[in-house]
Design a protein around this motif. Structure first.
Motif, PDB file in Angstrom:
ATOM      1  N   GLY A 219      75.018  76.882  43.099  1.00 50.38           N
ATOM      2  CA  GLY A 219      74.935  78.120  43.832  1.00 50.38           C
ATOM      3  C   GLY A 219      76.313  78.617  44.225  1.00 50.38           C
ATOM      4  O   GLY A 219      77.321  77.937  44.051  1.00 50.38           O
TER       5      GLY A 219
ATOM      6  N   SER B 265      78.532  84.540  51.563  1.00 51.49           N
ATOM      7  CA  SER B 265      77.106  84.269  51.469  1.00 51.49           C
ATOM      8  C   SER B 265      76.348  84.838  52.660  1.00 51.49           C
ATOM      9  O   SER B 265      75.152  85.120  52.555  1.00 51.49           O
ATOM     10  CB  SER B 265      76.858  82.759  51.362  1.00 51.49           C
ATOM     11  OG  SER B 265      77.369  82.070  52.489  1.00 51.49           O
TER      12      SER B 265
ATOM     13  N   ASN C 272      71.306  86.954  46.900  1.00 44.72           N
ATOM     14  CA  ASN C 272      71.534  85.517  46.950  1.00 44.72           C
ATOM     15  C   ASN C 272      70.516  84.729  46.130  1.00 44.72           C
ATOM     16  O   ASN C 272      70.831  83.658  45.611  1.00 44.72           O
ATOM     17  CB  ASN C 272      71.520  85.028  48.398  1.00 44.72           C
ATOM     18  CG  ASN C 272      72.734  85.476  49.184  1.00 44.72           C
ATOM     19  OD1 ASN C 272      73.811  85.659  48.627  1.00 44.72           O
ATOM     20  ND2 ASN C 272      72.569  85.648  50.487  1.00 44.72           N
TER      21      ASN C 272
ATOM     22  N   ASP D  46      71.957  84.851  42.810  1.00 47.89           N
ATOM     23  CA  ASP D  46      73.411  84.660  42.760  1.00 47.89           C
ATOM     24  C   ASP D  46      74.074  85.781  41.985  1.00 47.89           C
ATOM     25  O   ASP D  46      74.880  85.551  41.073  1.00 47.89           O
ATOM     26  CB  ASP D  46      73.752  83.296  42.146  1.00 47.89           C
ATOM     27  CG  ASP D  46      73.492  82.142  43.099  1.00 47.89           C
ATOM     28  OD1 ASP D  46      73.670  82.330  44.326  1.00 47.89           O
ATOM     29  OD2 ASP D  46      73.117  81.054  42.635  1.00 47.89           O
TER      30      ASP D  46
END
Length: 117
Positions: free
Chosen positions: A30, A53, A73, A76
């Motif tokens: 991630g 993030s 998110n 990604d």
């Protein structure tokens, strides 16, 4: 470790808009922070915008008020919405990402943005 995949560049008239996308979906750990850089012909690569993030953003002075960086998110994936484009925005735009745990910096292949007057 995977390369970032970019898309969305193209040719646009000054005053127009483009949206770039950058996917790090294949990242094994991630992504923490993501960003966009650009390199104009004959010039050094420069920072355009970054996003953490948590959604904290930062912009180059030249991009403030015109560009918006965002991210999904779950995938990604980062985006760069570019409005009120100027000829000086022309260049190759590179996506950048920092992978979690490894802290490795990843780069996209670059996507060309050309703004004509």
């Amino acid at each position: 470790q995977v390369p970032l995949v970019e898309s969305g560049g193209g040719l646009v008239q000054a005053g127009g808009s483009l949206r770039l996308s950058c996917s790090a979906f294949g990242s094994r750990f991630g992504i923490s922070a993501m960003g966009w850089y650009r390199q104009a012909p004959g010039k050094q690569r420069e920072l355009v915008a970054t996003i953490t993030s948590g959604g904290t953003t930062d912009y180059a002075d030249s991009a403030k008020g015109r560009f918006t960086i965002s991210r999904d998110n779950a995938r990604d994936t980062a985006y760069l919405q570019m409005n009120s484009l100027k000829a000086e925005d022309t260049g190759v735009y590179y996506c950048n990402a920092v992978e979690r745990f490894s802290s490795q910096t990843l780069w996209g292949q670059g996507t060309q943005v050309t703004v004509f007057s």
